[in-house]
Design an enzyme around this catalytic site. Sequence first.
Site, PDB file in Angstrom:
ATOM      1  CD  GLU A  26      -2.898   1.159   2.350  1.00  0.00           C
ATOM      2  OE1 GLU A  26      -4.022   1.646   2.179  1.00  0.00           O
ATOM      3  OE2 GLU A  26      -2.501   0.726   3.429  1.00  0.00           O
ATOM      4  N   GLY A  53       3.351   2.440  10.656  1.00  0.00           N
ATOM      5  CA  GLY A  53       3.189   1.767  11.942  1.00  0.00           C
ATOM      6  C   GLY A  53       2.870   0.299  11.746  1.00  0.00           C
ATOM      7  CB  ALA A  54       0.654  -1.870  11.585  1.00  0.00           C
ATOM      8  CG  MET A  55       0.283  -3.142   4.864  1.00  0.00           C
ATOM      9  SD  MET A  55      -0.795  -1.772   4.348  1.00  0.00           S
ATOM     10  CE  MET A  55      -1.967  -2.670   3.318  1.00  0.00           C
ATOM     11  CD  GLU A  56      -4.725  -1.619   5.670  1.00  0.00           C
ATOM     12  OE1 GLU A  56      -5.305  -0.919   4.835  1.00  0.00           O
ATOM     13  OE2 GLU A  56      -3.782  -1.197   6.368  1.00  0.00           O
ATOM     14  CD  GLU A  71      -2.850  -1.707  10.743  1.00  0.00           C
ATOM     15  OE1 GLU A  71      -3.302  -1.975   9.613  1.00  0.00           O
ATOM     16  OE2 GLU A  71      -2.431  -0.570  11.048  1.00  0.00           O
ATOM     17  CD  GLU A  79      -5.659   3.800   6.822  1.00  0.00           C
ATOM     18  OE1 GLU A  79      -5.768   3.544   8.040  1.00  0.00           O
ATOM     19  OE2 GLU A  79      -5.110   3.021   6.025  1.00  0.00           O
TER      20      GLU A  79
END
Length: 881
Positions: A149, A288-291, A325, A347
């Site tokens: 992403e 921070g993170a990726m879903e 997430e 988001e």
Amino acid sequence: MSQDRDVLPEDVKPINYAISLTDLSPGEPWTYQGTVNIDVEIKKATKSIVLNAFALKLHSAEVASDSGKHSSSVKASNISYDEKNQRATLTFDQELPQSPKAVLSISFEGIMNNNMAGFYRSKYKPTVEPAKGVAKDNEHHYMFSTQFESSDARRAFPCFDEPNLKATFDFEIEIPEDLVALSNMQERETRKSKAGHKIVSFDRTPIMSTYLLAWAFGDFEYIEDFTRRKYNGKSLPVRVYTTRGLKHQGQLALDSAHQIVDYFSEIFQIDYPLPKVDLLAVHEFSHGAMENWGLITYRTTAVLFDEYASDQKYRNRVVYVVAHELAHQWFGNLVTMDWWSELWLNEGFATWVGWYAVDHLHPDWNVWGQFVTDSMQMAFQLDSLRTSHPIEVPVRNALEVDQIFDHISYLKGSSVIRMLASHLGVKTFLQGVADYLKAHKYSNATTNDLWSALSKASGQDVTSFMDPWIRKIGFPVVTVAEEPGQLSVKQSRFLTAGEVKPEEDQTVWWIPLGLKTGPYATDAKREPLTAKEDTYRDVDTSFYKVNVDQTGFYRTNLPPQRLIELSKVLDKLSVQDKIGLVGDAAALAVAGEGTSPAVLSFLEGFVTEKNYLVWSEVLSSLGKIRSIFSADEEVSAGLRKYTLKLVTAATDKIGWDFGPSDDYLTGQLRALLISTAGLVGHESVVAEAQKRFKAFLDGDAKAIHPSLRAAVFKTAIKNGGDDAYKAVRKEFQTTSSIDGKEITLQALGSVQTHELATDYLKFAFGGNVAVQDLHSVGASLANNSKVRDAVWEYIKAEWPAIREKLGANMVVLERFLRMSLQKFASAEVEKDIEQFFSNKDNTGYDRGLAVVSDTIKGNARYRERDLERTREWLNAHGYTK
């Protein structure tokens, strides 16, 4: 082709991808070979196929189609690249006929890069003996994972890389036989390949967007739990994967994850749709993170937590990021926005419902107070600039989208969702969300689709009152005028810079007033404000509070006397109310609609406050005032004295020691007060911090509580000069604590000389600090008014090297520049920054530079307007003697 979007031609659509990656080189040049067979629908006859490819070499391509009467296979006679738009065109000598299903086969070569985008490598130093197959060089070992992403799947394999071109995916990868491979789905089979290697293949995914595909491999181990709910008659496995030696630090994330999967399955009224949930800690990570669906990737500090060695503030972060997430598994993955202009749908909602889940798990954390002091204030800050953008922002080309992964999409988006949920009632709101998800599952949807579902569930016209919030820039300030028994209110656009022009103040927002009045602060139900001005009668004006619990996304400008009255009855106000009053008063002073002396007078009323979140907002607002006037020595010294007086009683009372009955918020308050008191020169706090710091350096690991490391390190560096700086820098290099590097980087910014600040920057950019963390270096120095200039001087002197080091990932470069430069309050510095970048190609971080410029201009005007009146107030109250 859509007029407002630069998208791929519509004549070919993907149905399924079968991706196979082999011959992965475990060192330079880090290449791999790949084949992808894409089942496509050819919607009309064509002699070329355009798809996305970036930093790939396409060796060959052919199309096999079965038109019914006969099968044919046609090789591409030419493959050309459009580097700027990250596309490849496959040209064929003969026309490809229209076909409901053809197979496009491409062989290609890619690179496992080190840019934290696409298919990339992450370096780390193992804590235990690693497996033999791990890639390594002289200094580091490596793990490999993906970050697709928004538009980086095209860096890993040729594809139709747009969110509404959904398909299913089959994936296989060849890796050393002693390593572990992961992907979105469960492993289907493992077969032997060349010596010492195996090929791992995975089950086919549901239909989804390219940006949600993921894979990873490395020396992984895991801890596991299961959902308590049954899915198709079985509990689902939930796992946290780490590189070997770290898995025990995934326990907090694991305990949270399985509960949250069950909770979301319940409130969304749709069972979690995949057969497993994997969470993977990645050592180098730009976000921070990726879903990614079924394989969620995280920065280590967002998923790992050591019960004995971590700062407690990371407990909150881990639980929230895990929830955020997991929310995306439904909202974003199952139902995906139609195009990047509606990024906020993903988001904004995941942010709100992520906090909603944390509140469900930890009601004692007061997450909505935290939301108001952190998320809302940050959203206000960016949205009060002329350079802000609407929540739903037009995106012509997918390559523009990275710059709108910002506080508007996430934090303003979640703030207006909170406002709407509060107005409709959370139960009604979630029913509308569930209906929306059911109606659009496995496909794409727009903002209007969500509003339609919410309108139907609530019986209200959600579209009409939410549209200005989503499609217009900015937010209002509600100015209140009092007369006995009535309140007159007026809404107008709020700008930090003040001086709103008539053409900037055209929007009429729908504003839920949220009014409490009278001796018992009871709910005085009133209709929302839907005009520029209105009068509310029969109001008990002996006490009132507008925007109760700060659920509305607007500032409130109260009469100055009312603010003073409210400071005397703080016990009638909720935590969110107090935070809102402080934040509003401070912001109005910056904009020239209030004054710094009024804020300082108001804040004196909080000297006996006991809540961490309220103190956090008080000290943040005071920190802004101190930062703006820091260049004037007399005013700066007076504000330091004021701060010391404000925090001394609370600091002395809370003490240094953590008791067994202390809750999370008490621990956070202790850390905040000791840090503040130490930095403003509270003598006994400074002495105790130096004593504990020395004991820590002498080998007593328990001399400093994990949650007080930041406070002690900062105080030690501020008062201990070169020796303390070097000691903390050494701690940065040797710490084994998962959060230790972040904490030491922030503390090192407390240096007191330009020489040490410059040394810190050289150390950081000399390869000692991971690229993902360099913004922390810039921010920590920018927050320190004593050495702020050193950051800008360093950027100017070293720009080519900085541009090269950070420019491979524009998210990282933009974040570094914005956080390093936006604290200045000087028109001269703003001009200097503008001039420096005027002859450069600023594509990819131009929006960040505009935010910097606008912020500094507002700061400079505020300084000019309020400096003397602040000096007078400090003089009159004995703070400058």
